[in-house]
Write an enzyme that holds these catalytic residues in place. Sequence first.
Site, PDB file in Angstrom:
ATOM      1  N   ALA A  45      10.983 -20.316  18.074  1.00  9.88           N
ATOM      2  CA  ALA A  45      10.273 -19.040  18.047  1.00  9.88           C
ATOM      3  C   ALA A  45       8.787 -19.255  18.319  1.00  9.88           C
ATOM      4  O   ALA A  45       8.236 -20.324  18.042  1.00  9.88           O
ATOM      5  CB  ALA A  45      10.468 -18.363  16.698  1.00  9.88           C
ATOM      6  N   ASN A  83      11.339 -15.647   8.366  1.00  8.07           N
ATOM      7  CA  ASN A  83      10.081 -16.379   8.431  1.00  8.07           C
ATOM      8  C   ASN A  83       9.200 -16.011   7.235  1.00  8.07           C
ATOM      9  O   ASN A  83       8.718 -14.883   7.136  1.00  8.07           O
ATOM     10  CB  ASN A  83       9.369 -16.061   9.750  1.00  8.07           C
ATOM     11  CG  ASN A  83       8.168 -16.955  10.008  1.00  8.07           C
ATOM     12  OD1 ASN A  83       7.572 -17.495   9.090  1.00  8.07           O
ATOM     13  ND2 ASN A  83       7.818 -17.101  11.274  1.00  8.07           N
ATOM     14  N   SER A 121       4.382 -18.459   7.768  1.00 14.13           N
ATOM     15  CA  SER A 121       3.145 -18.366   8.547  1.00 14.13           C
ATOM     16  C   SER A 121       1.924 -18.207   7.646  1.00 14.13           C
ATOM     17  O   SER A 121       1.905 -17.342   6.769  1.00 14.13           O
ATOM     18  CB  SER A 121       3.213 -17.187   9.509  1.00 14.13           C
ATOM     19  OG  SER A 121       1.961 -17.012  10.150  1.00 14.13           O
ATOM     20  N   PHE A 129       7.278 -18.624  21.443  1.00 18.63           N
ATOM     21  CA  PHE A 129       7.019 -18.543  22.878  1.00 18.63           C
ATOM     22  C   PHE A 129       7.426 -17.181  23.417  1.00 18.63           C
ATOM     23  O   PHE A 129       6.663 -16.518  24.117  1.00 18.63           O
ATOM     24  CB  PHE A 129       7.774 -19.647  23.618  1.00 18.63           C
ATOM     25  CG  PHE A 129       7.527 -19.643  25.110  1.00 18.63           C
ATOM     26  CD1 PHE A 129       6.404 -20.262  25.632  1.00 18.63           C
ATOM     27  CD2 PHE A 129       8.406 -19.015  25.974  1.00 18.63           C
ATOM     28  CE1 PHE A 129       6.162 -20.239  27.003  1.00 18.63           C
ATOM     29  CE2 PHE A 129       8.180 -18.984  27.345  1.00 18.63           C
ATOM     30  CZ  PHE A 129       7.056 -19.606  27.865  1.00 18.63           C
ATOM     31  N   ASP A 130       8.645 -16.757  23.104  1.00 15.28           N
ATOM     32  CA  ASP A 130       9.153 -15.465  23.584  1.00 15.28           C
ATOM     33  C   ASP A 130       9.217 -14.499  22.402  1.00 15.28           C
ATOM     34  O   ASP A 130      10.244 -14.336  21.758  1.00 15.28           O
ATOM     35  CB  ASP A 130      10.535 -15.651  24.216  1.00 15.28           C
ATOM     36  CG  ASP A 130      11.063 -14.369  24.853  1.00 15.28           C
ATOM     37  OD1 ASP A 130      10.295 -13.390  24.947  1.00 15.28           O
ATOM     38  OD2 ASP A 130      12.245 -14.356  25.254  1.00 15.28           O
ATOM     39  N   LYS A 131       8.111 -13.844  22.115  1.00 21.07           N
ATOM     40  CA  LYS A 131       8.024 -13.004  20.929  1.00 21.07           C
ATOM     41  C   LYS A 131       8.771 -11.682  21.085  1.00 21.07           C
ATOM     42  O   LYS A 131       9.176 -11.072  20.086  1.00 21.07           O
ATOM     43  CB  LYS A 131       6.550 -12.723  20.593  1.00 21.07           C
ATOM     44  CG  LYS A 131       5.759 -13.968  20.201  1.00 21.07           C
ATOM     45  CD  LYS A 131       4.288 -13.626  19.996  1.00 21.07           C
ATOM     46  CE  LYS A 131       3.481 -14.855  19.617  1.00 21.07           C
ATOM     47  NZ  LYS A 131       3.795 -15.318  18.255  1.00 21.07           N
ATOM     48  N   ASN A 164      -0.815 -17.088   8.789  1.00 23.53           N
ATOM     49  CA  ASN A 164      -1.633 -16.089   9.470  1.00 23.53           C
ATOM     50  C   ASN A 164      -1.338 -14.656   9.060  1.00 23.53           C
ATOM     51  O   ASN A 164      -1.932 -13.716   9.595  1.00 23.53           O
ATOM     52  CB  ASN A 164      -1.457 -16.234  10.990  1.00 23.53           C
ATOM     53  CG  ASN A 164      -1.933 -17.588  11.485  1.00 23.53           C
ATOM     54  OD1 ASN A 164      -3.017 -18.033  11.146  1.00 23.53           O
ATOM     55  ND2 ASN A 164      -1.102 -18.255  12.277  1.00 23.53           N
TER      56      ASN A 164
END
Length: 202
Positions: free
Chosen positions: A9, A121, A124, A11-13, A126
Site C-alpha cells: 500500500a 492500518n 501511520s 503507491f496506488d492509493k 501522520n
Amino acid sequence: MHGPFGLAAGFDKNAVAIDGMSMLGFDHVEIGTVTGEAQPGNPKKRLFRLVPDRALINRMGFNNEGSAAVAERLATRNPVFRTVVGVNIGKTKVVPEAEAAADYVKSTERLAAHADYLVVNVSSPNTPGLRNLQATESLRPLLTAVREAADRTVTGRRVPSWSRSPPTWPTRTSTRSPTSPWSSASTASSPPTPPSRARASA
C-alpha cells in the site's frame, strides 16, 4: 496467493493502477490507504528526498479519494491478469478517536466485496492519534467490528477479483530461474484459494 511478488500500500492509493502493476509482473497489489471520507492529506511539501542517505521521508497523511469513490472504481474494473487485490483502510483524519471504529466499518462495508483481503492500518504516524488504536482495549473491538462488517458484506455475494471476466487469463511466464524456489508461471489454470480477508497492520 499465486505468487510471492506484491506491491505494498502507498503507491496506488485510489485503485487506478492495479492492472498496470499486474502487467509489470506484480502477483498481488495492495491499494490504499483508503479512508472513509476523501481527504487531501498533509500540506505540501510532504515528501522529502535525502540524497546522501539514499532515503525518503514520507508525510503524505492518507491523501485519497475516499472509500466510496474507490469502491465504485473497483466495482467497474475489468482485470487483465489474475491478480490478488488487497485494500488497506485507515481512519479519516477529522474523525474523533472515539468514532474510529465506525469510520473503519464504513470503509469495510463499501470495499470488502471488492477485496481479496483487508488491512486495518493503525500504524501511520501522520494521522494524529492513530497509533493510540494499537492499544489492546482499542484494537480488539476495532478488529472485531471490521471483521463482522466484512463478513456481513461478503456473505453470499462476493466474487473474488481474480475470478471476474475475462474468463481465460493470458499467460504470464516468470523470468525467475527454473531452479529458484520462487519459479512460477501464471497461466489460465484454476484460481488460487483467496487469503483471509482481514488482518491488522501495526
